[in-house]
Write a protein that holds these residues in place. Sequence first.
Motif, PDB file in Angstrom:
ATOM      1  N   GLN A   1       0.841  -1.191   0.000  1.00  0.00           N
ATOM      2  CA  GLN A   1       0.000   0.000   0.000  1.00  0.00           C
ATOM      3  C   GLN A   1       0.873   1.237   0.000  1.00  0.00           C
ATOM      4  OE1 GLN A   1      -2.789   0.184   3.264  1.00  0.00           O
ATOM      5  NE2 GLN A   1      -3.368   2.295   2.817  1.00  0.00           N
ATOM      6  N   ASP A   2       0.690   2.090  -0.981  1.00  0.00           N
ATOM      7  CA  ASP A   2       1.441   3.324  -1.096  1.00  0.00           C
ATOM      8  C   ASP A   2       0.485   4.490  -1.296  1.00  0.00           C
ATOM      9  OD1 ASP A   2       3.293   1.102  -2.851  1.00  0.00           O
ATOM     10  OD2 ASP A   2       4.312   2.263  -1.285  1.00  0.00           O
ATOM     11  N   PRO A   3       0.784   5.636  -0.704  1.00  0.00           N
ATOM     12  CA  PRO A   3      -0.099   6.807  -0.849  1.00  0.00           C
ATOM     13  C   PRO A   3      -0.312   7.148  -2.320  1.00  0.00           C
ATOM     14  CG  PRO A   3       1.554   7.189   0.839  1.00  0.00           C
ATOM     15  CD  PRO A   3       1.933   5.901   0.167  1.00  0.00           C
ATOM     16  N   GLY A   4      -1.571   7.352  -2.662  1.00  0.00           N
ATOM     17  CA  GLY A   4      -1.905   7.729  -4.036  1.00  0.00           C
ATOM     18  C   GLY A   4      -1.953   6.577  -5.016  1.00  0.00           C
ATOM     19  N   LEU A   5      -1.557   5.396  -4.571  1.00  0.00           N
ATOM     20  CA  LEU A   5      -1.554   4.217  -5.448  1.00  0.00           C
ATOM     21  C   LEU A   5      -2.491   3.130  -4.952  1.00  0.00           C
ATOM     22  CD1 LEU A   5       2.262   3.884  -6.225  1.00  0.00           C
ATOM     23  CD2 LEU A   5       0.491   4.902  -7.669  1.00  0.00           C
ATOM     24  N   GLY A   6      -2.996   3.258  -3.753  1.00  0.00           N
ATOM     25  CA  GLY A   6      -3.875   2.237  -3.211  1.00  0.00           C
ATOM     26  C   GLY A   6      -3.117   0.972  -2.867  1.00  0.00           C
ATOM     27  N   LEU A   7      -3.807  -0.159  -2.952  1.00  0.00           N
ATOM     28  CA  LEU A   7      -3.198  -1.455  -2.698  1.00  0.00           C
ATOM     29  C   LEU A   7      -2.918  -2.143  -4.034  1.00  0.00           C
ATOM     30  CD1 LEU A   7      -4.916  -0.846  -0.028  1.00  0.00           C
ATOM     31  CD2 LEU A   7      -4.864  -3.322   0.305  1.00  0.00           C
ATOM     32  N   ARG A   8      -1.735  -2.701  -4.123  1.00  0.00           N
ATOM     33  CA  ARG A   8      -1.367  -3.426  -5.336  1.00  0.00           C
ATOM     34  C   ARG A   8      -0.928  -4.834  -4.952  1.00  0.00           C
ATOM     35  NH1 ARG A   8       3.095   0.229  -7.868  1.00  0.00           N
ATOM     36  NH2 ARG A   8       3.493   0.599  -5.642  1.00  0.00           N
ATOM     37  N   LEU A   9      -1.387  -5.800  -5.732  1.00  0.00           N
ATOM     38  CA  LEU A   9      -1.125  -7.196  -5.422  1.00  0.00           C
ATOM     39  C   LEU A   9       0.282  -7.596  -5.854  1.00  0.00           C
ATOM     40  CD1 LEU A   9      -2.348  -9.876  -4.368  1.00  0.00           C
ATOM     41  CD2 LEU A   9      -3.038 -10.340  -6.730  1.00  0.00           C
ATOM     42  N   ILE A  10       1.023  -8.183  -4.912  1.00  0.00           N
ATOM     43  CA  ILE A  10       2.385  -8.617  -5.208  1.00  0.00           C
ATOM     44  C   ILE A  10       2.378 -10.091  -5.635  1.00  0.00           C
ATOM     45  CG2 ILE A  10       4.729  -8.849  -4.311  1.00  0.00           C
ATOM     46  CD1 ILE A  10       3.962  -6.782  -2.137  1.00  0.00           C
ATOM     47  N   TYR A  11       1.863 -10.934  -4.768  1.00  0.00           N
ATOM     48  CA  TYR A  11       1.765 -12.367  -5.029  1.00  0.00           C
ATOM     49  C   TYR A  11       0.531 -12.906  -4.322  1.00  0.00           C
ATOM     50  CZ  TYR A  11       6.265 -13.790  -7.125  1.00  0.00           C
ATOM     51  OH  TYR A  11       7.326 -14.002  -7.972  1.00  0.00           O
ATOM     52  N   PHE A  12       0.017 -14.008  -4.829  1.00  0.00           N
ATOM     53  CA  PHE A  12      -0.964 -14.733  -4.050  1.00  0.00           C
ATOM     54  C   PHE A  12      -0.751 -16.234  -4.189  1.00  0.00           C
ATOM     55  CE2 PHE A  12      -4.140 -16.226  -7.140  1.00  0.00           C
ATOM     56  CZ  PHE A  12      -3.852 -15.459  -8.249  1.00  0.00           C
ATOM     57  N   SER A  13      -1.347 -16.962  -3.266  1.00  0.00           N
ATOM     58  CA  SER A  13      -1.216 -18.407  -3.218  1.00  0.00           C
ATOM     59  C   SER A  13      -2.583 -19.018  -2.973  1.00  0.00           C
ATOM     60  CB  SER A  13      -0.266 -18.806  -2.086  1.00  0.00           C
ATOM     61  OG  SER A  13      -0.331 -20.191  -1.835  1.00  0.00           O
ATOM     62  N   TYR A  14      -2.956 -20.022  -3.738  1.00  0.00           N
ATOM     63  CA  TYR A  14      -4.259 -20.665  -3.543  1.00  0.00           C
ATOM     64  C   TYR A  14      -4.138 -22.058  -2.959  1.00  0.00           C
ATOM     65  CZ  TYR A  14      -3.073 -22.281  -8.254  1.00  0.00           C
ATOM     66  OH  TYR A  14      -2.432 -22.795  -9.341  1.00  0.00           O
ATOM     67  N   ASP A  15      -2.922 -22.443  -2.592  1.00  0.00           N
ATOM     68  CA  ASP A  15      -2.733 -23.733  -1.920  1.00  0.00           C
ATOM     69  C   ASP A  15      -1.280 -23.808  -1.470  1.00  0.00           C
ATOM     70  OD1 ASP A  15      -3.929 -27.102  -2.756  1.00  0.00           O
ATOM     71  OD2 ASP A  15      -3.222 -26.221  -0.880  1.00  0.00           O
ATOM     72  N   VAL A  16      -1.011 -24.786  -0.627  1.00  0.00           N
ATOM     73  CA  VAL A  16       0.372 -24.976  -0.185  1.00  0.00           C
ATOM     74  C   VAL A  16       1.267 -25.198  -1.399  1.00  0.00           C
ATOM     75  CG1 VAL A  16       1.893 -26.458   1.153  1.00  0.00           C
ATOM     76  CG2 VAL A  16      -0.372 -25.884   2.029  1.00  0.00           C
ATOM     77  N   LYS A  17       2.385 -24.531  -1.399  1.00  0.00           N
ATOM     78  CA  LYS A  17       3.395 -24.621  -2.446  1.00  0.00           C
ATOM     79  C   LYS A  17       2.917 -24.076  -3.798  1.00  0.00           C
ATOM     80  CE  LYS A  17       5.867 -28.518  -0.381  1.00  0.00           C
ATOM     81  NZ  LYS A  17       6.946 -27.721   0.198  1.00  0.00           N
ATOM     82  N   MET A  18       1.727 -23.513  -3.860  1.00  0.00           N
ATOM     83  CA  MET A  18       1.227 -22.915  -5.100  1.00  0.00           C
ATOM     84  C   MET A  18       1.291 -21.405  -4.966  1.00  0.00           C
ATOM     85  SD  MET A  18       0.557 -25.689  -6.614  1.00  0.00           S
ATOM     86  CE  MET A  18      -0.287 -25.200  -8.111  1.00  0.00           C
ATOM     87  N   LYS A  19       1.735 -20.750  -6.026  1.00  0.00           N
ATOM     88  CA  LYS A  19       1.817 -19.294  -5.992  1.00  0.00           C
ATOM     89  C   LYS A  19       1.595 -18.740  -7.390  1.00  0.00           C
ATOM     90  CE  LYS A  19       6.811 -19.430  -6.549  1.00  0.00           C
ATOM     91  NZ  LYS A  19       8.132 -19.212  -5.923  1.00  0.00           N
ATOM     92  N   GLU A  20       1.107 -17.517  -7.426  1.00  0.00           N
ATOM     93  CA  GLU A  20       0.960 -16.828  -8.703  1.00  0.00           C
ATOM     94  C   GLU A  20       1.392 -15.385  -8.534  1.00  0.00           C
ATOM     95  OE1 GLU A  20      -2.899 -19.187 -10.569  1.00  0.00           O
ATOM     96  OE2 GLU A  20      -2.581 -17.071 -11.017  1.00  0.00           O
ATOM     97  N   LYS A  21       1.990 -14.846  -9.572  1.00  0.00           N
ATOM     98  CA  LYS A  21       2.403 -13.455  -9.534  1.00  0.00           C
ATOM     99  C   LYS A  21       1.187 -12.547  -9.596  1.00  0.00           C
ATOM    100  CE  LYS A  21       6.870 -14.226 -11.740  1.00  0.00           C
ATOM    101  NZ  LYS A  21       7.722 -13.931 -12.903  1.00  0.00           N
ATOM    102  N   GLY A  22       1.305 -11.465  -8.858  1.00  0.00           N
ATOM    103  CA  GLY A  22       0.294 -10.432  -8.941  1.00  0.00           C
ATOM    104  C   GLY A  22       0.700  -9.375  -9.944  1.00  0.00           C
ATOM    105  N   ASP A  23       0.391  -8.144  -9.645  1.00  0.00           N
ATOM    106  CA  ASP A  23       0.651  -7.050 -10.581  1.00  0.00           C
ATOM    107  C   ASP A  23       2.063  -6.474 -10.472  1.00  0.00           C
ATOM    108  OD1 ASP A  23      -2.680  -6.105  -9.779  1.00  0.00           O
ATOM    109  OD2 ASP A  23      -1.993  -7.170 -11.571  1.00  0.00           O
ATOM    110  N   ILE A  24       2.693  -6.620  -9.312  1.00  0.00           N
ATOM    111  CA  ILE A  24       4.017  -6.026  -9.107  1.00  0.00           C
ATOM    112  C   ILE A  24       4.948  -7.011  -8.397  1.00  0.00           C
ATOM    113  CG2 ILE A  24       3.326  -3.587  -9.166  1.00  0.00           C
ATOM    114  CD1 ILE A  24       3.317  -3.762  -6.027  1.00  0.00           C
TER     115      ILE A  24
END
Lengths: 119, 113
Positions: B37-60
């Motif tokens: 979260q940065d002023p003027g930019l809101g919240l931006r997704l870095i990474y997320f995970s939908y299960d153990v050992k699973m990950k997907e890149k976000g926007d940054i």
Amino acid sequence: AQTVTQSQPEMSVQEAETVTLSCTYDTSESNYYLFWYKQPPSRQMILVIRQEAYKQQNATENRFSVNFQKAAKSFSLKISDSQLGDTAMYFCAFMKHVWAETSGSRLTFGEGTQLTVNP
Amino acid sequence: DVKVTQSSRYLVKRTGEKVFLECVQDMDHENMFWYRQDPGLGLRLIYFSYDVKMKEKGDIPEGYSVSREKKERFSLILESASTNQTSMYLCASSRPRRTEKLFFGSGTQLSVL
């Protein structure tokens, strides 16, 4: 890709009055959700209200209501009878609807609007 | 009560250090997310995970990596911290297909000097 825009970085309102926060979004999706989150100084994000795009009726939660204009891609939040505890950063957010169990859909947030309620 | 706990509220690190931000949830949620979260930019997704050992890149995702060895824990790693990574970092979790009910931690304010 979706974008969410909040054009009002800061707003203020007198206690007990009504204030409206603006949000516009851009998407090619037909099924989606829209949200307003509140972040007080404690930094804890709190879900204020949620709107499902296929529902024409505007969502309402006590003093909080939305004006959802799907064609205009507008989703404003109205706070009635403002209270000092409403002072917070408010974020508008978009999420497309997903069906896959293994897919974690993501929220796209706007820039935020800092609302100050004055006594 | 539902809880997402971030290990540090404030953190100060030096440029070039390896930084670990930890997040633990007690709701048995499959989905976990890291936002900044940065002023003027809101919240931006870095990474997320939908299960153990699973990950997907976000926007940054650039400059970050993540680890999810156990369902309840999702770590964000800054391999070599830089000053432009000074920010508020928010962790969140949810059930599958129920992302609308995101539960957030209280955030870690990271300063990289």
